[in-house]
Design a protein around this motif. Structure first.
Motif, PDB file in Angstrom:
ATOM      1  N   LEU A   1     -43.351-105.100 -44.447  1.00 57.82           N
ATOM      2  CA  LEU A   1     -43.206-103.844 -44.827  1.00 57.82           C
ATOM      3  C   LEU A   1     -44.359-103.157 -44.317  1.00 57.82           C
ATOM      4  O   LEU A   1     -44.372-101.953 -43.741  1.00 57.82           O
ATOM      5  CB  LEU A   1     -42.988-103.498 -46.256  1.00 57.82           C
ATOM      6  CG  LEU A   1     -41.825-103.951 -46.942  1.00 57.82           C
ATOM      7  CD1 LEU A   1     -41.506-103.875 -48.279  1.00 57.82           C
ATOM      8  CD2 LEU A   1     -40.605-103.166 -46.213  1.00 57.82           C
ATOM      9  N   THR A   2     -45.479-103.341 -44.268  1.00 52.08           N
ATOM     10  CA  THR A   2     -46.684-102.860 -44.015  1.00 52.08           C
ATOM     11  C   THR A   2     -46.746-102.742 -42.256  1.00 52.08           C
ATOM     12  O   THR A   2     -47.248-101.895 -41.950  1.00 52.08           O
ATOM     13  CB  THR A   2     -48.243-103.805 -44.097  1.00 52.08           C
ATOM     14  OG1 THR A   2     -48.335-103.942 -45.575  1.00 52.08           O
ATOM     15  CG2 THR A   2     -49.610-103.076 -43.580  1.00 52.08           C
ATOM     16  N   LYS A   3     -46.169-103.942 -41.698  1.00 50.43           N
ATOM     17  CA  LYS A   3     -46.215-103.987 -40.016  1.00 50.43           C
ATOM     18  C   LYS A   3     -44.792-103.278 -39.414  1.00 50.43           C
ATOM     19  O   LYS A   3     -44.913-103.011 -38.454  1.00 50.43           O
ATOM     20  CB  LYS A   3     -46.067-105.346 -39.693  1.00 50.43           C
ATOM     21  CG  LYS A   3     -47.434-106.136 -39.828  1.00 50.43           C
ATOM     22  CD  LYS A   3     -48.489-105.440 -38.972  1.00 50.43           C
ATOM     23  CE  LYS A   3     -48.347-105.733 -37.527  1.00 50.43           C
ATOM     24  NZ  LYS A   3     -49.289-104.819 -36.676  1.00 50.43           N
ATOM     25  N   LEU A   4     -44.033-103.006 -40.390  1.00 47.54           N
ATOM     26  CA  LEU A   4     -42.900-102.315 -39.843  1.00 47.54           C
ATOM     27  C   LEU A   4     -42.753-101.258 -39.030  1.00 47.54           C
ATOM     28  O   LEU A   4     -42.131-100.934 -37.714  1.00 47.54           O
ATOM     29  CB  LEU A   4     -41.772-102.200 -41.001  1.00 47.54           C
ATOM     30  CG  LEU A   4     -40.513-101.972 -40.770  1.00 47.54           C
ATOM     31  CD1 LEU A   4     -39.956-103.184 -39.965  1.00 47.54           C
ATOM     32  CD2 LEU A   4     -39.668-101.566 -42.090  1.00 47.54           C
ATOM     33  N   PRO A   5     -43.623-100.288 -39.290  1.00 49.70           N
ATOM     34  CA  PRO A   5     -43.907 -99.020 -38.166  1.00 49.70           C
ATOM     35  C   PRO A   5     -44.188 -99.640 -36.868  1.00 49.70           C
ATOM     36  O   PRO A   5     -43.985 -98.849 -35.766  1.00 49.70           O
ATOM     37  CB  PRO A   5     -45.202 -98.312 -38.684  1.00 49.70           C
ATOM     38  CG  PRO A   5     -45.035 -98.581 -40.190  1.00 49.70           C
ATOM     39  CD  PRO A   5     -44.599 -99.952 -40.208  1.00 49.70           C
ATOM     40  N   ASP A   6     -44.871-100.766 -36.562  1.00 48.58           N
ATOM     41  CA  ASP A   6     -45.620-101.104 -35.302  1.00 48.58           C
ATOM     42  C   ASP A   6     -44.657-102.160 -34.516  1.00 48.58           C
ATOM     43  O   ASP A   6     -44.976-102.555 -33.598  1.00 48.58           O
ATOM     44  CB  ASP A   6     -46.968-101.625 -35.331  1.00 48.58           C
ATOM     45  CG  ASP A   6     -47.794-100.526 -35.719  1.00 48.58           C
ATOM     46  OD1 ASP A   6     -47.646 -99.305 -35.416  1.00 48.58           O
ATOM     47  OD2 ASP A   6     -49.155-100.853 -35.987  1.00 48.58           O
ATOM     48  N   LEU A   7     -43.551-102.680 -35.388  1.00 52.75           N
ATOM     49  CA  LEU A   7     -42.770-103.625 -34.715  1.00 52.75           C
ATOM     50  C   LEU A   7     -41.569-102.953 -34.099  1.00 52.75           C
ATOM     51  O   LEU A   7     -41.179-101.770 -34.479  1.00 52.75           O
ATOM     52  CB  LEU A   7     -42.242-104.678 -35.982  1.00 52.75           C
ATOM     53  CG  LEU A   7     -43.295-105.386 -36.709  1.00 52.75           C
ATOM     54  CD1 LEU A   7     -42.752-106.065 -37.753  1.00 52.75           C
ATOM     55  CD2 LEU A   7     -43.959-106.328 -35.632  1.00 52.75           C
ATOM     56  N   ASN A   8     -40.952-103.737 -33.212  1.00 51.41           N
ATOM     57  CA  ASN A   8     -39.788-103.199 -32.567  1.00 51.41           C
ATOM     58  C   ASN A   8     -38.450-103.266 -33.367  1.00 51.41           C
ATOM     59  O   ASN A   8     -37.297-103.770 -32.652  1.00 51.41           O
ATOM     60  CB  ASN A   8     -39.630-103.959 -31.365  1.00 51.41           C
ATOM     61  CG  ASN A   8     -39.587-105.450 -31.385  1.00 51.41           C
ATOM     62  OD1 ASN A   8     -39.406-105.999 -32.103  1.00 51.41           O
ATOM     63  ND2 ASN A   8     -39.591-105.919 -29.985  1.00 51.41           N
TER      64      ASN A   8
END
Length: 138
Positions: A108-115
């Motif tokens: 959830l933390t990384k979601l904005p930077d993942l594709n």
């Protein structure tokens, strides 16, 4: 009409502790960016995340002004913190463990930077990183 960008520089810096010394100085100094102003602004915006590595994407314009976006910490940093590790495994032997709930929180933390926008796919991406680091998901 907007300003013309002359460079985009990506740096991974310690939150709240950036200094004009390397790597900031050589990376931004060549474009004439005010290093002290950049480090003060970066440190102010990341002060609540001290202890983490926060990547910044700095866009530098012709007039030596800049804007920057903060990204989420690298998955490896989040995984090591969750597993309580200093270092990851070099040969994928199990050196730590995290729970599915911790994996979901990291995803959830990384979601904005993942594709992806799907949490389950993000969890799969982070689980692959964990496996390469020797971190087992319980």
């Amino acid at each position: 009409m907007g300003k013309k960008a002359i460079a985009v520089v990506k740096l991974a810096l310690p939150a709240g502790k950036a200094t004009p010394a390397p790597p900031v100085g050589p990376a931004l100094g060549q474009y004439g960016v005010n290093l002290v102003m950049f480090t003060k602004e970066y440190n102010a915006r990341t002060a609540d995340q001290i202890g983490m590595i926060i990547p910044a994407e700095i866009t530098i314009y012709e007039d030596k002004s800049y804007t920057f976006l903060l990204k989420t910490p690298p998955a490896s940093v989040l995984l090591k913190k969750a597993a309580g590790l200093e270092r990851a495994s070099r040969d994928q032997t199990i050196v730590g463990r995290i729970t599915k709930q911790q994996l979901e929180q990291i995803a959830l933390t990384k979601l904005p930077d993942l594709n992806t926008k799907d949490v389950h796919k993000a969890m799969s991406i982070i689980a692959g990183t964990a496996a390469n680091m020797g971190i087992q998901i319980l």
